[in-house]
Design an enzyme around this catalytic site. Structure first.
Site, PDB file in Angstrom:
ATOM      1  N   LYS A  98       0.699  -1.224  -0.043  1.00 20.39           N
ATOM      2  CA  LYS A  98      -0.134   0.075   0.114  1.00 20.39           C
ATOM      3  C   LYS A  98       0.879   1.320  -0.082  1.00 20.39           C
ATOM      4  CE  LYS A  98      -3.858   1.866   2.751  1.00 20.39           C
ATOM      5  NZ  LYS A  98      -4.823   1.798   3.985  1.00 20.39           N
ATOM      6  N   SER A 173      -9.758   2.287   3.195  1.00 18.01           N
ATOM      7  CA  SER A 173      -8.648   2.854   1.990  1.00 18.01           C
ATOM      8  C   SER A 173      -7.903   2.099   1.328  1.00 18.01           C
ATOM      9  CB  SER A 173      -8.130   3.912   2.962  1.00 18.01           C
ATOM     10  OG  SER A 173      -7.086   3.178   3.618  1.00 18.01           O
ATOM     11  N   SER A 197      -9.488  -0.609   6.905  1.00 16.46           N
ATOM     12  CA  SER A 197      -9.031  -0.228   5.934  1.00 16.46           C
ATOM     13  C   SER A 197      -8.517  -1.491   5.295  1.00 16.46           C
ATOM     14  CB  SER A 197      -8.046   0.799   5.754  1.00 16.46           C
ATOM     15  OG  SER A 197      -8.635   2.030   5.729  1.00 16.46           O
TER      16      SER A 197
HETATM   17  N1  GLN Z   1     -12.622   3.977   6.538  1.00 14.97           N
HETATM   18  C1  GLN Z   1     -12.131   4.698   7.536  1.00 14.97           C
HETATM   19  C2  GLN Z   1     -11.728   6.167   7.452  1.00 14.97           C
HETATM   20  O1  GLN Z   1     -12.131   6.569   6.527  1.00 14.97           O
HETATM   21  C3  GLN Z   1     -10.947   3.673   7.860  1.00 14.97           C
HETATM   22  C4  GLN Z   1      -9.777   4.125   7.362  1.00 14.97           C
HETATM   23  C5  GLN Z   1      -8.681   3.439   7.724  1.00 14.97           C
HETATM   24  O2  GLN Z   1      -8.782   2.343   8.401  1.00 14.97           O
HETATM   25  N2  GLN Z   1      -7.312   3.827   7.169  1.00 14.97           N
HETATM   26  O3  GLN Z   1     -11.660   6.549   8.499  1.00 14.97           O
END
Ligand code: GLN
Length: 531
Positions: A98, A173, A197
């Site tokens: 990532k 994400s 994410s």
């Molecule tokens: N979707 C969540 C957010 O927008 C989690 C993001 C993540 O785990 N990096 O904060």
């Protein structure tokens, strides 16, 4: 007719890209295939189905493909193997990373324009460990900007598309990492999980994703979002593959002050044990029923029945404060993020924008750079976080959220007295269409309702596919365990996966629709992330 690139043929490139990491490791060790063959097969697959974010075609899992570097690593591993050297288990098996994880010499943007063209001078600890294990790095995967989002649509370079249906999101994400493994563009990938994410993208792409215990994998070299919540972990197509990658990445790192001293544990053995007899499986009442779609609920319940038939003791537990976890997260996470993102000031990394008129002072350069370099979701969270931390509001917002966090931890503690693992669906729905939640941040945030509690408490969580909903899209099954008991995720996950595979006659991803080969795979990748 199936495109040539996706048709499996014994020993051919299609066969290689569809093999599991464990299988590839075995074939490499036996000398049946070279790492160079394995890397080439994946680069061909990427060229055929990926495309760059923003070109409107293909999966767009990758922001940057490091083909030459991956081939060089592969050749080195092949030469060492030919010379009789004893190599680590995953030597020669490629992996994608990532883009929020820094990689020496390879562009790293965190999905943001503010880091366009930045080439880190050092490796994250986990990347050092991948390299030491002889794993070729295929490239960097797309993500929501600074890991803020649940769809990858907040990437400054354009969205990743779900391999099951290119009109839908792969979650976020870390949608790029999940889509890369689900589309057979990498056998393994690294993700990060601050609120879901790794697990939510795994859920909606039919893959496996694990958020380790907080402190289990070093955060050194992750571009920080919310430091008390961030954890890196494995993305894979099977539970065993996730365990193998987790074992490479995990373990103590003196460069991360919150790194646990514990050894990583025998995760692959747990994944292979396939025995759930007597295991107490606690269904979290607050993470089922209302808010979860009928198809998600049906798949979840069917998986529970399989576990009960296999001898697990399925009980119900209640965690009333989980109802407030999302609210607490959206105060704690932006507070920490607003502080972490202060380092992007136009002076030290990536983009620098000078004001178009007037004096060039540090403050005005900072404002112009951040104004131009950050996308709307990042700005929203910086503003939210700065507000929650400001004098006069700190106690009411940040302080209250921290109290809720403590209560969530207590709910976990009391539930783990009644159950060895806790389970729920990973996400309330299957993959949603691209664009459908972009104008509604609260609908986007709701995708993480079931994953956030584990981050608040620092406990480990896994998502593995339980099957397809009535819309033909994958559903994720979440398993959570007490801190430092990550092997329980693998024990339950490995057993459930075997039961499900037996019932459906093979792995879920084998039934994913074939991806169309891109019309012009030789078209130059725009290298979105390059300067
Ligand atoms: N979707 C969540 C957010 O927008 C989690 C993001 C993540 O785990 N990096 O904060």
């Amino acid at each position: 007719m199936a495109p040539a690139t996706t048709a499996p043929s014994a020993g051919g490139p299609g066969d290689i890209v569809r093999a599991t990491a464990a299988d590839l490791a075995g074939r490499l060790a036996a000398g049946d295939v070279t790492s160079e063959d394995v890397v080439r097969a994946h680069l061909d697959r990427i060229a055929a189905v990926d495309g760059a974010p923003g070109d409107g075609r293909g999966v767009a899992a990758y922001l940057h493909v490091s083909g030459e570097e991956a081939l060089a690593t592969a050749r080195d591993v092949d030469a060492r193997r030919a010379a009789g050297e004893a190599l680590p288990a995953l030597a020669g098996v490629p992996v994608a990373v990532k883009d929020v994880v820094v990689t020496r010499g390879t562009p790293t943007t965190a999905g943001s324009k503010i880091l366009r063209g930045w080439v880190p001078p050092y490796d994250a600890t986990l990347v050092e460990r991948l390299r030491a294990a002889g794993m070729p790095l295929l490239g960097k995967t797309n993500m929501d900007e600074f890991a803020m989002g649940s769809s990858t649509e907040h990437s400054a370079y354009g969205p990743t598309r779900n391999p099951w249906d290119l009109a839908r999101t792969p979650g976020g994400s870390g949608g790029g990492s999940a889509a890369a493994v689900a589309a057979f563009e990498a056998p393994l990938a690294v993700g990060t999980d601050t609120g879901g994410s790794i697990r939510q993208p795994a859920s909606v792409t039919g893959s496996v994703g694990v958020k380790p215990t907080y402190g289990g994998v070093s955060r050194y070299g992750l571009i920080a979002m919310a430091s008390s919540l961030d954890q890196a972990g494995p993305c894979a197509r099977t539970v065993l593959d996730a365990a193998l990658l987790h074992e490479v990445m995990g373990g103590h790192d003196p460069r991360d002050a919150t790194s646990l001293a514990d050894p990583v544990g025998a995760l692959a053995d747990a994944a292979r044990s396939r025995d759930v007899r007597g295991l107490r499986v606690g269904v979290v009442r607050e993470l089922t029923g209302e808010g979860f779609s009928a198809g998600v609920t049906a798949s979840f319940r069917a998986a529970l029945d399989l576990l009960a038939d296999a001898g697990a003791e399925v009980v119900e537990v209640s965690c009333p404060t989980f109802a407030h976890a999302l609210d607490a997260y959206y105060l704690i996470m932006p507070s920490e993020a607003s502080s972490n993102l202060a380092r992007f000031d136009g002076m030290r990394f990536g983009l620098r924008v000078e004001p178009s008129e007037g004096p060039v002072t540090a403050e005005r350069v900072m404002a112009a750079t951040r104004g131009a370099g950050f996308g709307p979701e990042v700005k929203r969270r910086v503003v939210l976080g700065t507000y929650a931390l400001s004098a006069g509001y700190y106690d009411a917002y940040y302080g209250s959220a921290q109290k809720v966090r403590t209560l969530v931890q207590r709910d976990f503690a009391s539930s783990f007295e009644q159950a060895d693992v806790l389970v729920s669906p990973t996400a309330p729905t299957t993959a949603f269409p691209l664009g459908s939640r972009l104008d509604d941040p609260l609908a986007m945030y709701a995708a993480d309702i079931a994953t956030i509690p584990a981050n608040l408490a620092g406990v480990p969580g896994m998502s593995l596919p339980s099957g397809l909903a009535e819309d033909g899209l994958p559903v994720g099954f979440q398993v959570m365990a007490p801190a430092r008991a990550d092997e329980r995720l693998y024990r339950l996950g490995g057993a459930l996966e075997a039961l499900l595979d037996e019932r459906r006659g093979g792995p879920l991803l084998a039934s994913a629709p074939d991806l169309p080969a891109r019309p012009d795979p030789s078209a130059a990748r725009p290298e979105a992330a390059r300067a």
